[in-house]
Scaffold this motif. Structure first.
Motif, PDB file in Angstrom:
ATOM      1  N   ASP A  65      23.759 -35.972 -21.303  1.00 37.58           N
ATOM      2  CA  ASP A  65      24.839 -34.742 -21.595  1.00 37.58           C
ATOM      3  C   ASP A  65      23.576 -34.063 -23.463  1.00 37.58           C
TER       4      ASP A  65
ATOM      5  N   ASP B  16      26.618 -33.443 -18.273  1.00 37.08           N
ATOM      6  CA  ASP B  16      26.032 -32.302 -18.005  1.00 37.08           C
ATOM      7  C   ASP B  16      26.510 -31.572 -16.359  1.00 37.08           C
ATOM      8  N   THR B  17      26.828 -32.732 -15.387  1.00 41.80           N
ATOM      9  CA  THR B  17      26.622 -31.750 -14.099  1.00 41.80           C
ATOM     10  C   THR B  17      28.574 -31.339 -14.315  1.00 41.80           C
TER      11      THR B  17
ATOM     12  N   GLU C 210      29.454 -29.515 -16.835  1.00 42.91           N
ATOM     13  CA  GLU C 210      28.861 -28.322 -17.592  1.00 42.91           C
ATOM     14  C   GLU C 210      28.783 -27.921 -16.464  1.00 42.91           C
ATOM     15  N   ARG C 211      27.876 -28.032 -15.541  1.00 43.19           N
ATOM     16  CA  ARG C 211      26.941 -27.317 -14.371  1.00 43.19           C
ATOM     17  C   ARG C 211      28.248 -26.447 -13.618  1.00 43.19           C
TER      18      ARG C 211
ATOM     19  N   PRO D 238      23.942 -26.660 -17.343  1.00 42.12           N
ATOM     20  CA  PRO D 238      23.707 -28.193 -17.717  1.00 42.12           C
ATOM     21  C   PRO D 238      24.679 -28.494 -19.509  1.00 42.12           C
ATOM     22  N   THR D 239      24.022 -26.763 -20.236  1.00 37.69           N
ATOM     23  CA  THR D 239      24.340 -26.875 -21.565  1.00 37.69           C
ATOM     24  C   THR D 239      24.952 -25.780 -21.938  1.00 37.69           C
TER      25      THR D 239
END
Length: 202
Positions: A33, A41-42, A44-45, A51-52
Motif C-alpha cells: 500500500d 495497490d493491487t 487500486e490498479r 497503484p496510488t
C-alpha cells in the motif's frame, strides 16, 4: 427485507501517509500500500489503473458499494450487490465474503477490536473487520451506522414466516373481495332485470 449498504471509505483515509514509496521486493504484493490509504495497490490498479490513484469514493455502478470494496469481495468493480443476502438475515453477501470467506458462511456479532461494532458491520462501514469505531454516521442523522445496520438484521426464520403469513393473508383478502363483488353484481343484475320487466309490463 431491506438491506442497507453504506458508502465505505478506507479506514485511514483521513491520515496522510508519507510520499509514495514502492513496496519492497520481500513484501507480499497483495498487502503493498504505497500511499497508505488502506487500499492495497493491487486493488487500486483495478479501480484506477494506478497503484496510488483510487480515492476510495469511486462507485462505477452506483450501488453504494465502493469499487475498491467490490474488488476485494469478488474481483471486479461491478460484482457485489448491496441487496444480495444468501443467508436471508440482513447481512449483505459482500460483507460476509470479506468477513469470513463466503456468501453463506456464519458471521456472528464478534467484535474484533472491542468497540461494539460486529466484524461484518465494520466491513460494510469502512472495509475491514476492525476499522469501525462505532461513531461513524455516514448520513449525518445522529444515529451511528453500526446501530442502523444492526436494525436491518433479522433472524431468517422470522423473515420467512412474516413474508409467508403476509402473502397468505393477502390472497385470502383478495379471494373474499372477489366473491363479494360477484355476489353484489349478480344481485344488482337481478334487480335491474326485474326493474326492466316491471317497466315493460306497464
Amino acid at each position: 427485507m431491506t438491506t442497507m449498504a453504506a458508502v465505505i471509505l478506507p479506514a485511514s483515509m483521513a491520515v496522510a501517509g508519507p510520499a509514495h514509496a514502492p513496496c519492497s521486493a520481500t513484501h507480499d504484493v497483495s498487502s503493498c500500500d504505497a500511499d497508505r490509504d488502506t487500499i492495497p495497490d493491487t486493488v487500486e490498479r483495478v479501480v484506477s489503473g494506478s497503484p496510488t490513484g483510487a480515492t476510495g469514493r469511486e462507485d462505477s455502478d452506483g450501488d453504494g458499494i465502493p469499487d475498491w470494496t467490490e474488488v476485494m469481495a469478488c474481483g471486479t468493480i461491478r460484482c457485489a450487490s448491496p441487496t444480495a443476502d444468501s443467508a436471508g438475515d440482513g447481512i449483505p453477501d459482500f460483507a460476509r465474503i470479506l468477513t469470513c470467506g463466503s456468501s453463506t458462511c456464519y458471521t456472528d456479532n464478534a467484535d474484533t477490536n472491542s468497540n461494539g461494532v460486529p466484524r461484518w458491520a465494520s466491513v460494510v462501514i469502512c472495509g475491514t473487520t476492525a476499522c469501525a469505531t462505532g461513531h461513524e454516521d455516514y448520513d449525518a442523522d445522529g444515529v451511528s451506522d453500526a446501530v442502523e445496520l444492526a436494525a436491518c438484521v433479522k433472524p431468517s426464520a422470522d423473515l420467512a414466516s412474516t413474508g409467508q403469513q403476509l402473502a397468505i393473508g393477502l390472497l385470502i383478502a383478495l379471494s373474499i373481495a372477489l366473491v363479494l363483488t360477484g355476489v353484489m353484481l349478480s344481485r344488482k343484475r337481478g334487480l335491474f332485470r326485474a326493474a326492466l320487466e316491471s317497466s315493460a309490463a306497464l
